[in-house]
Design a protein around this motif. Structure first.
Motif, short mmCIF file in Angstrom:
data_model
loop_
_atom_site.label_atom_id
_atom_site.label_comp_id
_atom_site.label_asym_id
_atom_site.label_seq_id
_atom_site.Cartn_x
_atom_site.Cartn_y
_atom_site.Cartn_z
N ASP A 79 0.80 -1.23 0.00
CA ASP A 79 0.00 0.00 0.00
C ASP A 79 0.83 1.27 0.00
OD1 ASP A 79 -2.12 -1.72 0.06
OD2 ASP A 79 -2.46 -1.55 2.21
N VAL A 80 1.80 1.33 -0.87
CA VAL A 80 2.59 2.54 -1.04
C VAL A 80 2.00 3.30 -2.23
CG1 VAL A 80 4.86 3.45 -1.68
CG2 VAL A 80 4.69 1.48 -0.12
N ARG A 81 1.71 4.59 -2.02
CA ARG A 81 1.18 5.39 -3.11
C ARG A 81 2.30 5.64 -4.13
NH1 ARG A 81 -1.56 9.73 0.80
NH2 ARG A 81 -0.10 8.74 2.22
N ARG A 85 5.86 8.15 -3.99
CA ARG A 85 7.13 7.54 -3.61
C ARG A 85 8.13 7.68 -4.75
NH1 ARG A 85 9.31 3.15 -0.51
NH2 ARG A 85 7.83 3.66 1.12
N GLU A 120 -1.10 -5.21 8.20
CA GLU A 120 -0.71 -3.82 8.38
C GLU A 120 -2.02 -3.07 8.32
OE1 GLU A 120 1.57 -3.82 4.97
OE2 GLU A 120 3.45 -4.23 5.98
N ASP A 121 -2.15 -2.13 9.20
CA ASP A 121 -3.40 -1.38 9.16
C ASP A 121 -3.09 0.09 9.00
OD1 ASP A 121 -6.22 -2.69 10.86
OD2 ASP A 121 -6.20 -1.22 9.27
N ARG A 122 -4.10 0.85 8.72
CA ARG A 122 -3.88 2.27 8.71
C ARG A 122 -4.77 2.91 9.75
NH1 ARG A 122 -5.58 1.63 3.25
NH2 ARG A 122 -3.52 2.27 2.62
N ASP B 110 4.61 6.67 2.72
CA ASP B 110 4.04 5.38 3.10
C ASP B 110 5.11 4.35 3.48
OD1 ASP B 110 1.54 6.47 2.61
OD2 ASP B 110 1.54 5.84 0.52
N GLN B 470 -3.54 10.58 7.85
CA GLN B 470 -2.72 9.98 6.80
C GLN B 470 -2.36 8.57 7.25
OE1 GLN B 470 -1.40 10.89 3.66
NE2 GLN B 470 -2.93 12.52 3.78
N PRO B 471 -2.21 7.63 6.29
CA PRO B 471 -1.90 6.26 6.69
C PRO B 471 -0.62 6.19 7.52
CG PRO B 471 -2.34 6.37 4.34
CD PRO B 471 -2.32 7.77 4.84
N ILE B 472 -0.66 5.39 8.57
CA ILE B 472 0.53 5.12 9.38
C ILE B 472 0.52 3.63 9.65
CG2 ILE B 472 -0.75 5.83 11.48
CD1 ILE B 472 2.03 6.55 12.70
N ARG B 473 1.69 3.01 9.58
CA ARG B 473 1.74 1.56 9.77
C ARG B 473 1.76 1.23 11.25
NH1 ARG B 473 2.60 -0.75 4.74
NH2 ARG B 473 3.16 0.85 3.25
N LEU B 474 1.22 0.05 11.58
CA LEU B 474 1.11 -0.31 12.99
C LEU B 474 2.47 -0.31 13.67
CD1 LEU B 474 -1.65 -3.06 13.08
CD2 LEU B 474 -1.72 -0.74 13.97
#
Lengths: 122, 494
Positions: A79-81, A85, A120-122, B110, B470-474
């Motif tokens: 899930d990398v934009r 990146r 992995e969650d957001r 990310d 914004q997305p952040i990883r656990l």
């Protein structure tokens, strides 16, 4: 025709090109230093690299990190934009698929929905 | 007296001006942006590795921007934090407004090993900008359909053109620089389509023309783009829109049609054109999750919801200021004026300083311009006529128009939350950033009610409420925040 990079020789901004190479699902793809992964993919003639829930192809839509259509996995990081990146020489990019029947319900939202533990969650 | 610490989020025209003014007023500034170079979308810079000799060729007002960014970024009291995402704003006490704690992650977009930090500033300036609003139409999810902003970012930011037979469509003056960027990059623009009719445009722009004179810079910029389009013989048509994109796995052709003032299609005016890319923008959506997280009150305006600010750019939240497109879509000159005011005042600068007068004037002209822009380029009420039952409305979850209609017809699922769970619209990775305003509008029309009436004790479902901004990883979340370099004593640890 497909998206492409402006040729450096004819580019009014007068710039250089430092080549780099990434792999996408194992296939080598050439780009230049400074490009985003989305830019490298587009300029290599790929318009789509992700599949939605129905299996419909997706690539870049918003280009500035808002729509999450262009998500890829980079070196094992999901899930990398791709539009945000920067590509680095040697990046190992794999494409993503949200189709449940693809047996790869790896999308965090989907995993949650299916009651699977989130990797992995957001 | 200790030096005030001002955190500025966003390094576009508004944020850079805010940082500069805050430094001038004597504050210590931390300037944060998610990109690795300053400029935001308007001054999007080429990557450093491109070594561009003539970057000014792609930029309006490049030299002024270049001077300002050097002044700000090299200032001894300025900490420049590129590649930094604010993933949460934490209010000290939800019932008592105050400057929120700023939670950030720093590192590649990310990425999983970014460092997590917290800032506790004396004042916060939010200048996070906006993104394209795109209305759905059949086929808009096909690869090759881009937002106009995407085409612009790729052309300006890394010299990639999205196609060689391109239609640029939607509404607003932004369509012109996008078409110009494509032309300058050697792409063929087939036509530029402004959905609003000549009548709507004339009424919007001709009202109180003396106000426009004050905004001469912007008019000159637009005139340049128009001249470029003329030189390349690109037809610009008004009252016409892309109402469908077709293709097998990618866009291959578009259907355009003439529109009435309310954006209903004039039957029999449909035309198809072979294309390899379409760039669409129907205006802009301000990025409101951070202002909402800070507790800022929003205001409704013709163009949508924006952060409410007073004449000093203060939000409803003490010591939180807002500048730029999140307060109204008014373009870069207004954003700069707002930013400078916000930065100066956030830093504790005197509010009646003489230098603020031209800024206030420029800001007021910007507000008038925003109103005019919204009036000249509204979204016509009949646009949902373009939709078919199977048209995707939420791109992430592929929720179609028919499912929204079903949810609206079912009394039990009329509430925004229930409808969301039933249709999944807004539940995908983008968290409703793209479809949010559209789903809210369609639901309101279909149910005949403006918004959800939640049960007692439950706050109304806000489309901009995203506690994780914004997305952040656990793994990043689990790691302890790093101490701040140098200033640890003023930042108590958790």
């Amino acid at each position: 025709m497909s998206p492409r990079r402006v040729r450096a020789e004819s580019d009014a901004v007068g710039r250089q090109e430092l080549p780099l190479r990434i792999t996408v699902d194992g296939e080598p793809v050439d780009g230049i230093a400074g490009q985003t992964i989305a830019g490298v993919l587009l300029a290599s003639g790929r318009l789509a690299w992700r599949r939605g829930r129905s299996g419909a192809p997706r690539g870049v839509f918003c280009g500035i990190g808002v729509c999450f259509d262009c998500l890829v996995t980079v070196g094992g990081e999901r899930d990398v934009r791709a539009c945000r990146r920067r590509a680095h020489d040697g990046d190992v990019v794999t494409t993503q698929n949200r189709q449940p029947e693809a047996g790869r319900a790896t999308d965090p939202t989907e995993r949650k929905h299916l009651g699977l533990p989130g990797e992995e969650d957001r | 007296m200790t030096t005030r610490h001002v955190v500025v989020v966003g390094a576009g025209p508004a944020g850079l001006a805010a940082a500069e003014a805050a430094l001038a007023a004597g504050a210590r500034v931390t300037l944060i942006d998610s990109a690795d170079r300053p400029g935001g979308q308007y001054h999007r810079m080429l990557p450093e590795a491109y070594g561009a000799a003539r970057p000014e060729r792609l930029q309006h007002g490049w030299w002024a921007f270049d001077r300002r960014r050097r002044r700000v970024l090299t200032h001894p009291r300025c900490a420049w934090w590129p590649e930094t995402s604010v993933w949460a704003l934490e209010r000290p006490d939800p019932t008592e407004p105050g400057v929120p704690r700023v939670h950030v992650v720093r590192g590649p977009a990310d990425g999983g090993r970014r460092s997590r930090l917290r800032l506790d500033p004396d004042a916060l300036v939010l200048a996070v900008g906006a993104h394209d609003r795109v209305l759905p139409f059949p086929g808009w999810e096909l690869p090759g359909v881009f937002t106009a902003g995407a085409a612009q970012a790729l052309a300006k930011g890394e010299r990639v053109v999205v196609g060689d037979r391109v239609v640029v469509a939607g509404t607003g003056p932004f369509l012109l620089p996008v078409a110009a960027s494509l032309l300058q990059a050697g792409s063929r623009v087939l036509e530029v389509l402004e959905a609003n009719t000549a009548g709507t445009l004339a009424r919007g722009w001709a009202r109180r023309p003396w106000q426009l004179a004050a905004y001469g810079g912007k008019a000159g910029e637009l005139a340049e783009y128009t001249a470029l389009l003329l030189r390349h013989r690109v037809p610009c048509r008004v009252g016409r829109a892309v109402v469908e994109a077709r293709g097998d796995g990618r866009v291959e052709e578009v259907v355009t049609a003439r529109l009435r003032a309310d954006w209903s299609v004039v039957p029999g005016t449909e035309r198809t054109a072979p294309v390899d890319a379409v760039c669409v923008s129907h205006g802009f959506s301000p990025q409101l999750e951070l202002p909402v997280a800070a507790g800022c009150t929003l205001r409704s305006a013709p163009g949508g919801e924006f952060v409410a600010v007073d004449d000093d750019q203060r939000t409803s939240c003490p010591n939180v200021y807002a500048a730029g497109e999140i307060t109204g879509i008014a373009g870069a000159p207004a954003a700069r004026a707002e930013g400078a005011l916000a930065g100066w005042l956030a830093a504790g600068g005197v509010p009646d300083a003489l230098a603020l007068r031209p800024l206030r004037r420029s800001r007021d002209q910007g507000r008038a311009f925003a109103e005019r822009l919204a009036g000249a380029h509204p979204i016509g009420a009949a646009w949902p006529e373009w939709l078919r039952p199977e048209t995707v409305v939420c791109r992430c979850e592929e929720a179609d128009y028919a499912s929204l209609c079903r949810a609206a017809g079912n009394a039990a699922s009329r509430g925004a939350r229930v409808a969301k769970l039933e249709t999944r619209a807004g539940l995908g990775p983008c968290q409703g950033r793209i479809c949010g305003p559209t789903v809210a509008e369609l639901s309101a029309r279909l149910t005949g009610r403006p918004a959800e009436r939640p049960a007692e004790g439950i706050p109304a479902a806000g489309p901009h409420h995203r506690p994780i901004a914004q997305p952040i990883r656990l793994g990043e979340l689990a790691a302890a925040p790093e101490p701040l370099p140098g200033n640890t004593e003023s930042h108590p640890s958790m």
